[in-house]
Write an enzyme that holds these catalytic residues in place. Sequence first.
Site: not given
Length: 223
Positions: A119, A48
């Site tokens: 991610e 992320d």
Amino acid sequence: MVSLPPETRTWLEGIGIDPQDEALWLEALTHGSTAEPRNYERLEFLGDRVLGLSMAEWLYRRNDGPEGKLSQRLNALVARTTCASIARDIGLPPHVRLGKQAREDGGADSDNILGDVIEALLGASFLERGFEPSRDLVHQIWKDTFESDAGRRKHPKSALQEWAAGNRRKGPEYEVVDRSGPDHAAKFTVRVSVHKVGAVEAEGPSKQDAETEAARRFMERYG
């Protein structure tokens, strides 16, 4: 010796990744519903940040808009539905490792799961290859979305998320308002709403299908 399935290795190579530590990449693709001792959650946490920094740098270098506009665009580009749309575009869903119940519940097409896994893959890429190759991977697979290619059809949920961000609205909220029928032929009714804009309901054979149809109808009515 932990090994990637041959089709998954081929897929990773197709998007420019040559996996060295196969256990790391399996972890990135593994949902917590499996019986595996490690899943993608820690790698998703890392990825992320990789995605956010890669996108922020890209926007800064390619756009001379003010901070507010950059933040607005950044939020749309890294939104969960946008990440899920990218995951579908590059063929990720068949390679996600899910437990039996999660797969039956439509986990392979869940925006949350697909967004998390893409991610996690960026997190694995960072650990194995470093930041620059991981940033280049973001540029490669987000290119069409970043450039807003008018000829590219976005997934309805991604389109709605970007529309909301672009109009300075809170993100869309999805709610299951009804579920009927037996498990093998269930019918879900979902309501999607955007604060101070409106709400739309739609039905589908799964929660994900109903959400997608509701987003499509919302964009037809309000977009």
